[in-house]
Motif scaffolding. Structure first.
Motif, PDB file in Angstrom:
ATOM      1  N   CYS A 181     -11.564   2.651   2.218  1.00 47.19           N
ATOM      2  CA  CYS A 181     -10.384   3.510   2.304  1.00 47.19           C
ATOM      3  C   CYS A 181     -10.357   4.421   1.083  1.00 47.19           C
ATOM      4  O   CYS A 181     -10.410   3.951  -0.061  1.00 47.19           O
ATOM      5  N   TYR A 185      -9.678  -0.191  -0.149  1.00 49.49           N
ATOM      6  CA  TYR A 185      -9.897  -1.358   0.719  1.00 49.49           C
ATOM      7  C   TYR A 185     -11.244  -1.219   1.435  1.00 49.49           C
ATOM      8  O   TYR A 185     -11.560  -0.147   1.960  1.00 49.49           O
ATOM      9  N   HIS A 206      -4.729 -10.542  -4.512  1.00 54.40           N
ATOM     10  CA  HIS A 206      -6.144 -10.233  -4.712  1.00 54.40           C
ATOM     11  C   HIS A 206      -7.057 -11.156  -3.931  1.00 54.40           C
ATOM     12  O   HIS A 206      -7.982 -10.712  -3.277  1.00 54.40           O
ATOM     13  N   CYS A 216      -6.854   3.636  -1.082  1.00 52.91           N
ATOM     14  CA  CYS A 216      -6.595   2.415  -1.849  1.00 52.91           C
ATOM     15  C   CYS A 216      -7.854   1.616  -2.200  1.00 52.91           C
ATOM     16  O   CYS A 216      -7.787   0.665  -2.961  1.00 52.91           O
ATOM     17  N   GLY A 235       0.818  -1.209   0.000  1.00 58.90           N
ATOM     18  CA  GLY A 235       0.000   0.000   0.000  1.00 58.90           C
ATOM     19  C   GLY A 235       0.852   1.258   0.000  1.00 58.90           C
ATOM     20  O   GLY A 235       0.596   2.200  -0.760  1.00 58.90           O
ATOM     21  N   LYS A 280      -6.888  -9.746  -0.320  1.00 55.15           N
ATOM     22  CA  LYS A 280      -7.999  -8.875  -0.759  1.00 55.15           C
ATOM     23  C   LYS A 280      -7.486  -7.482  -1.101  1.00 55.15           C
ATOM     24  O   LYS A 280      -8.116  -6.468  -0.799  1.00 55.15           O
ATOM     25  N   GLY A 281      -6.285  -7.467  -1.679  1.00 56.28           N
ATOM     26  CA  GLY A 281      -5.669  -6.190  -2.035  1.00 56.28           C
ATOM     27  C   GLY A 281      -6.320  -5.563  -3.245  1.00 56.28           C
ATOM     28  O   GLY A 281      -7.026  -6.215  -4.014  1.00 56.28           O
ATOM     29  N   LYS A 282      -6.067  -4.290  -3.413  1.00 54.04           N
ATOM     30  CA  LYS A 282      -6.645  -3.514  -4.507  1.00 54.04           C
ATOM     31  C   LYS A 282      -5.561  -3.134  -5.505  1.00 54.04           C
ATOM     32  O   LYS A 282      -4.370  -3.199  -5.199  1.00 54.04           O
ATOM     33  N   VAL A 301      -3.931  -2.233   3.976  1.00 49.32           N
ATOM     34  CA  VAL A 301      -3.335  -2.234   2.636  1.00 49.32           C
ATOM     35  C   VAL A 301      -2.405  -1.046   2.423  1.00 49.32           C
ATOM     36  O   VAL A 301      -1.285  -1.196   1.961  1.00 49.32           O
ATOM     37  N   TYR A 331     -13.569  -2.285   4.539  1.00 48.36           N
ATOM     38  CA  TYR A 331     -13.542  -2.935   5.847  1.00 48.36           C
ATOM     39  C   TYR A 331     -14.874  -3.622   6.076  1.00 48.36           C
ATOM     40  O   TYR A 331     -15.932  -2.998   6.036  1.00 48.36           O
ATOM     41  N   CYS A 379      -5.297   1.373   7.827  1.00 51.55           N
ATOM     42  CA  CYS A 379      -5.694   0.521   6.699  1.00 51.55           C
ATOM     43  C   CYS A 379      -4.623  -0.552   6.470  1.00 51.55           C
ATOM     44  O   CYS A 379      -3.438  -0.227   6.329  1.00 51.55           O
TER      45      CYS A 379
END
Lengths: 209, 209
Positions: free
Chosen positions: A176, A181, A149, A179, A77, A153-155, A198, A183, A196
């Motif tokens: 967020c 993300y 991903h 990024c 991130g 669960k990244g963006k 990420v 929650y 965050c």
């Protein structure tokens, strides 16, 4: 044309770093591939809007730090969703200087390259580098982009070649603003110093979807 | 420099195809990455000694068929360990013509590209292609290069950028003279029409290590 076809290409997760007038900087990248074996060359593709692009062009060198599955997602991130122009990313992420290049400590390997060619594309520069240093820096399985991903669960940052506009988060969820993300749990129950996972932004950076 | 660092870069497993004067041909590749999202571009890196390299340069187009974990390993061997110059690879592997390009049927997606740029390197040509067609062709998880090595126990062709000389097979084991596949079991007990699971060679192509 079905953009889902692009999702089937496989990538890793890397921090591509360079020197910015003596200060280390870098960005998250998913595209780093070996092109030739003898001499060993590696290419990376970096968005022209990324500060790191200019720094690689200016200093003529780059390093690829390979993240592993246990690497802190905040590293991704920090390097993927903030600009090195106005933020000292390496002040927030431990690093070592290896073969005279800044390398993320929380990695499983690094490859240091001297730029020997470039290819211009509409939005990215492809830098071809001859490898002059490469070492394993730790154990752990290299993180794939699919793992980032599906498990973390990244963006994907808007500057990434693989960026696709995502489905909006369900109404009421906290997202967020840096990024993207989402929650999933009880946001109000989180401690004030929560950040965050990420991109490391504070709670105040989250908006209600 | 530790070559093990290179193993930590992540790749997929692809068949890159083109037309050879009206006949479809292609080769196995592990390096295909998306470079820009708008317009969508994809690059592939192909050894100059590969017949497919000249065919892409001549016809100005290429397609990337993405293999999945259940794709027949013989597809990888056929396209990776034989030359399209003297062998009609697509006669041995079912394919469809999609967006006017030959695409391996046993795949999960394809991406068809028009060459808009090239970068020369010591042994490989990097072709940058603008995508004009891309579709999902099946389900299944895209095969990663790590899966090919660790699960299928596949070998790397000498023309691949990631090729490294391998440790010799234990004495007495039977080794495929084309792709280097080592048969671990009782070779003599195999039926006469048995073929190498990686490259499709007959029993007679195996030598004792």
């Amino acid at each position: 044309m079905d953009p889902k076809a692009f999702y089937d290409l496989s990538y890793g997760v890397y921090i591509v770093s360079a020197w910015d007038n003596g200060r280390p900087t870098g960005c998250t990248a998913n595209s780093a591939i070996q092109v030739t074996s003898s001499p060993a060359t590696v290419l990376v593709s970096i968005n022209k809007d990324n500060h790191t692009n200019r720094c690689i062009a200016d200093c003529g060198h780059f390093a690829v730090s390979v993240l592993h599955e246990q690497s802190d997602p905040a590293v991704i991130g920090t390097f993927g969703f903030r600009s090195g122009k106005d933020f000292d990313k390496f002040a927030a992420v431990p690093y070592d200087v290896k073969d005279k290049m800044p390398v993320v400590r929380d990695s499983c390997a690094y490859i240091a390259c001297k730029v020997i060619g470039t290819m211009d594309t509409p939005t990215h520069t492809v830098f071809l580098g001859e490898v002059f240093g490469a070492e394993k820096t730790g154990g752990g399985r290299p993180m794939t982009y699919a793992y980032y991903h599906n498990v973390i669960k990244g963006k994907t940052a808007k500057n990434a070649p693989t960026y696709q506009a995502e489905t909006p988060a369900p109404a009421g969820k906290r997202v967020c603003s840096v990024c993207g993300y989402v929650y999933e749990g009880d946001f109000d129950a989180l401690p004030d110093d929560w950040t965050c996972p990420v991109c490391g932004q504070p709670k105040s950076a989250f908006r209600k979807a």
